[in-house]
Enzyme design. Structure first.
Site: not given
Length: 257
Positions: A211-212, A234, A69, A9, A42, A6
């Site tokens: 996620h995370g 991230q 997304e 960021h 996203h 992703n």
């Protein structure tokens, strides 16, 4: 195990100064050079980082699949249908949130219609859900071909147990527990993800997770046999500040594979 990178960021950094630097396309090619299997982005309703031009350029130029997304907002869905990414992952969205905070609420009256519209446009549909049996079953009934299991609860628990987060302003108050309690909770969250992944596979759904996830906590998730793909952003972009994006992706690929 496949890795979707992703790059939202990178766009966040660009928007911090409202200039075209760093260039999102450069980030895409660096991720590809590092071995990424997929690019994930996203397109939010508020366009806080990725915008329509980014999406169009990435879909047109990416040599690997693009996972877009999006919310079920009608304007956004029309854009998705026009640009035709490899996959659309439907996520919940709140303007006030820093990042996606939880899985989808699957009782939206419009969700089934949105999934049908995406399917009619030959776009694979994934739903970003909490790792719960009922959510998996509902996803199948709604017509999704894939689910992405929300790993945020697992990731947050791991952080509070295995880092100094509790001694910073970013500590998670509802996880301010004793080590023994955190260990039990971590095992419970991991079990929930494993069980949801297994149910999904048995129903014929492809299973992704994200996620995370980061370099410290990813191994336990990547070892779950029913999960075929992880989407991570991230932590990879943060690592890239020190080692470069290509190398950051390579390091994550080594852990995931």
């Amino acid at each position: 195990m496949k890795l979707g990178v992703n790059i939202d960021h990178v766009a966040v950094l660009r928007e911090a100064r409202a200039v075209n630097d760093p260039q999102i396309i450069h980030a895409m090619f660096e991720a590809v050079s590092g071995g990424a299997d997929q690019i994930t982005i996203h397109l939010r309703e508020d366009r806080r980082h990725i915008n329509e031009d980014d999406v169009k350029n990435i879909i047109n130029l990416s040599p690997i699949p693009v996972n877009l997304e999006c919310s079920i907002n009608s304007e956004i869905i029309d854009i998705v249908c026009e640009l035709k990414p490899h996959r659309a992952t439907i996520v919940p969205e709140k303007r006030e949130e820093l990042t996606t905070e939880g899985g989808l609420s699957l009782d939206s009256l419009n969700l089934k219609n949105v999934i049908s519209k995406l399917n009619d446009n030959d776009i694979k549909v994934s739903l970003f859900i909490n790792p719960k049996k009922n959510d998996v079953i509902m996803s199948k009934e709604l017509g999704a071909t894939c689910v992405e299991l929300h790993t945020g609860a697992y990731a947050n628990t791991f952080l509070m147990l295995n880092s100094n987060l509790n001694h910073t302003k970013y500590k998670i108050d509802n996880l301010n527990l004793k080590r023994g309690e955190l260990e039990i909770l971590l095992n419970s969250e991991l079990t929930r993800i494993k069980e949801a992944a297994n149910i999904s596979t048995n129903l014929g759904l492809e299973v992704a997770a994200g996620h995370g996830l980061n370099y410290q906590n990813v191994t336990a998730i990547s070892s779950i046999k029913d999960i075929f793909e992880l989407n991570i952003g991230q932590s990879i972009v943060a690592k890239s500040v020190f080692v470069g994006l290509k190398n950051a992706v390579k390091e994550m690929m080594e852990l995931v594979k």
